[in-house]
Design an enzyme around this catalytic site. Structure first.
Site, mmCIF file in Angstrom:
data_model
loop_
_atom_site.group_PDB
_atom_site.id
_atom_site.type_symbol
_atom_site.label_atom_id
_atom_site.label_comp_id
_atom_site.label_asym_id
_atom_site.label_seq_id
_atom_site.Cartn_x
_atom_site.Cartn_y
_atom_site.Cartn_z
ATOM 1 N N TYR A 26 32.296 39.958 13.798
ATOM 2 C CA TYR A 26 31.470 38.874 12.981
ATOM 3 C C TYR A 26 30.121 39.389 12.821
ATOM 4 C CZ TYR A 26 31.104 34.341 11.015
ATOM 5 O OH TYR A 26 30.969 33.340 9.870
ATOM 6 N N SER A 28 27.659 42.059 10.094
ATOM 7 C CA SER A 28 26.866 42.178 9.012
ATOM 8 C C SER A 28 28.151 41.759 8.005
ATOM 9 C CB SER A 28 26.267 43.469 8.750
ATOM 10 O OG SER A 28 25.714 43.606 7.391
ATOM 11 N N HIS A 109 35.098 50.819 5.236
ATOM 12 C CA HIS A 109 34.688 52.257 5.035
ATOM 13 C C HIS A 109 35.603 53.187 5.612
ATOM 14 C CE1 HIS A 109 32.208 55.892 5.122
ATOM 15 N NE2 HIS A 109 31.901 55.702 6.504
ATOM 16 N N ASP A 192 30.044 58.626 0.628
ATOM 17 C CA ASP A 192 29.365 57.707 1.590
ATOM 18 C C ASP A 192 28.506 58.573 2.425
ATOM 19 O OD1 ASP A 192 28.879 54.744 2.459
ATOM 20 O OD2 ASP A 192 28.992 55.978 4.162
HETATM 21 P P1 NDP Z 1 28.034 45.211 12.679
HETATM 22 O O1 NDP Z 1 27.241 46.327 13.629
HETATM 23 O O2 NDP Z 1 27.066 44.428 12.055
HETATM 24 O O3 NDP Z 1 28.915 44.465 13.512
HETATM 25 C C1 NDP Z 1 29.790 44.714 14.271
HETATM 26 C C2 NDP Z 1 30.748 43.608 14.972
HETATM 27 O O4 NDP Z 1 31.558 44.425 16.086
HETATM 28 C C3 NDP Z 1 29.887 42.655 15.790
HETATM 29 O O5 NDP Z 1 30.503 41.538 15.636
HETATM 30 C C4 NDP Z 1 30.056 43.229 17.176
HETATM 31 O O6 NDP Z 1 30.005 42.093 17.913
HETATM 32 C C5 NDP Z 1 31.563 43.885 17.145
HETATM 33 N N1 NDP Z 1 31.297 44.881 18.248
HETATM 34 C C6 NDP Z 1 30.684 45.906 18.332
HETATM 35 N N2 NDP Z 1 31.004 46.724 19.255
HETATM 36 C C7 NDP Z 1 32.129 46.173 19.821
HETATM 37 C C8 NDP Z 1 32.933 46.671 20.959
HETATM 38 N N3 NDP Z 1 32.680 47.716 21.534
HETATM 39 N N4 NDP Z 1 33.926 45.942 21.207
HETATM 40 C C9 NDP Z 1 34.143 44.686 20.332
HETATM 41 N N5 NDP Z 1 33.568 44.108 19.184
HETATM 42 C C10 NDP Z 1 32.513 44.829 18.913
HETATM 43 O O7 NDP Z 1 29.136 46.136 11.855
HETATM 44 P P2 NDP Z 1 28.932 46.357 10.286
HETATM 45 O O8 NDP Z 1 29.303 44.773 9.556
HETATM 46 O O9 NDP Z 1 27.454 46.826 9.646
HETATM 47 O O10 NDP Z 1 30.041 47.241 9.734
HETATM 48 C C11 NDP Z 1 31.465 47.089 10.064
HETATM 49 C C12 NDP Z 1 32.262 48.093 8.967
HETATM 50 O O11 NDP Z 1 31.536 47.645 7.711
HETATM 51 C C13 NDP Z 1 31.872 49.383 9.286
HETATM 52 O O12 NDP Z 1 32.933 50.105 8.866
HETATM 53 C C14 NDP Z 1 30.852 49.619 8.045
HETATM 54 O O13 NDP Z 1 30.889 51.134 7.709
HETATM 55 C C15 NDP Z 1 31.280 49.038 7.091
HETATM 56 N N6 NDP Z 1 30.106 48.626 5.882
HETATM 57 C C16 NDP Z 1 28.995 48.126 6.449
HETATM 58 C C17 NDP Z 1 28.218 47.704 5.596
HETATM 59 C C18 NDP Z 1 26.578 47.339 6.001
HETATM 60 O O14 NDP Z 1 25.643 47.078 5.209
HETATM 61 N N7 NDP Z 1 26.545 46.925 7.190
HETATM 62 C C19 NDP Z 1 28.245 48.169 4.075
HETATM 63 C C20 NDP Z 1 29.795 48.588 3.982
HETATM 64 C C21 NDP Z 1 30.417 48.924 4.808
HETATM 65 P P3 NDP Z 1 29.034 42.137 19.167
HETATM 66 O O15 NDP Z 1 27.998 41.159 18.584
HETATM 67 O O16 NDP Z 1 29.822 41.537 20.215
HETATM 68 O O17 NDP Z 1 28.387 43.340 19.467
#
Ligand code: NDP
Ligand code: MG
Length: 334
Positions: A26, A28, A109, A192
């Protein structure tokens, strides 16, 4: 070859009526895609580890977050929206065995799918739906009635039904309002990585740093160097964004435009172009991916060291001071 682009009329949201969509993570993208889908009438469950701000955020948005395993079991479409560098391990340990035949494994991605870190089991199709913008924009544009343009790509052997479900998903997050470009997971992943390494992150920061250092080493005031080489970049990029290179050249002075044509090619030389091709080849042959995957296995030791060194560049010191004087820029500090 021009790309195929899909819009609202090419997608049927009702295909998702009897499906459950599991959003794993949950952050970005997760918070934005989950809320947009929910507002579009889809059944959404969240997989999110407890004890973090993102867990609480999901609860505050009316979701009841589940462990990743449980959300995967419930989902017919399972979208992994975790940071790319943890996806492989989490997929192997918490997701793969909970997928069932007929499920669709999704991502935004293609890095892990393309480089073999996330491999769907037999009977599970792979699908990429990737908004071309950060999560907060995916959400805010949707709320305004618009949508961020997105990409769609199918994994090897995925069915026509999976594609239709992918277009429905893209409609659910608002993507088809902006247009959904058809691509492949290889093309999405490689372009990308190339864009971020050569232009967006790597190329541009090195260019800014080198120009700043050149002025400061020549005895100019760092404040002046900061304004000319970093601050004003935004004004130029905004013009690119609105009307391409032509609009920037139309807007700046003739002196600036002449300097651009005659001096720019001395900065980006044939040697630089050759290096770009080399970087592209390292992306294509998996060398970069292997490097980054191994780096993470080693606890990201050199990544952390390089990051520390870069944080202390002189441009950051001057910048911090100057930004604090410009109240309108919403200055951020890491
Ligand atoms: P974020 O870093 O914003 O979110 C990561 C989520 O994963 C959080 O809910 C986090 O929870 C959880 N998380 C992180 N580490 C762990 C772990 N070790 N175990 C369990 N849960 C974990 O990620 P993004 O939304 O940026 O990226 C997600 C995907 O979307 C990627 O593949 C990215 O390449 C892609 N993407 C991202 C874009 C962007 O602009 N951000 C654009 C287009 C694609 P917690 O709060 O508990 O750490
Ligand atoms: Mg399932």
């Amino acid at each position: 070859m021009a790309a195929t682009i899909y819009y609202d009329n090419d997608a049927d949201l009702s295909l998702l009526k009897d499906k459950t969509i599991a959003i794993l993570g949950y952050g970005s993208q997760g918070h934005a895609q989950a809320q947009n889908l929910k507002d579009s009438g889809c059944n959404v469950v969240i997989g999110q580890r407890p004890g973090s701000a993102n867990y609480d955020l999901a609860v505050s948005h009316g979701f009841d977050p589940l462990p990743l395993e449980e959300a995967t079991k419930r989902g017919d479409l399972v979208n992994i929206l975790l940071p790319d560098e943890v996806q492989g391990d989490i997929y192997r340990n918490q997701i793969r065995e909970h997928l069932s035949t007929g499920d669709i494994l999704m991502c935004s991605h293609g890095f892990n799918v393309h480089f073999g870190q996330v491999e769907a089991p037999p009977g599970v199709d792979t699908l990429l739906v990737a908004p071309k913008g950060p999560g907060h924009l995916v959400r805010s544009e949707f709320e305004k009635g618009g949508g961020v343009p997105s990409l769609i790509a199918l994994g090897p052997g995925a069915s026509e039904t999976t594609k239709k479900l992918g277009l429905a998903y893209a409609k659910g997050i608002g993507g088809t309002r902006g247009g959904v470009i058809e691509t492949t997971i290889a093309e999405e992943t490689e372009t990308d990585l190339f864009g971020e390494q050569v232009v967006l992150c790597g190329g541009v920061s090195e260019l800014v740093k080198a120009a700043f250092d050149t002025l400061v080493d020549a005895g100019y005031q760092p404040e002046m160097a900061y304004f000319e080489c970093l601050h004003e970049l935004k004004l130029i990029v905004d013009l690119f964004y609105q009307g391409g290179l032509n609009y920037m050249r139309y807007s700046v002075s003739n002196t600036a435009e002449y300097g651009d044509y005659t001096r720019g090619p001395r900065i980006i030389t044939e040697q630089t172009r050759a290096e770009m091709r080399k970087i592209l080849a390292e992306i294509q042959n998996g060398e970069f991916a292997r490097d980054w995957i191994l780096e993470n296995r080693a606890g990201a030791a050199s990544f952390k060291a390089i990051r520390r060194r870069n944080r202390n560049h002189k441009i950051e010191e001057v910048g911090r001071q100057l930004r604090s004087l410009m109240s309108w820029i919403n200055a951020k500090e890491v």
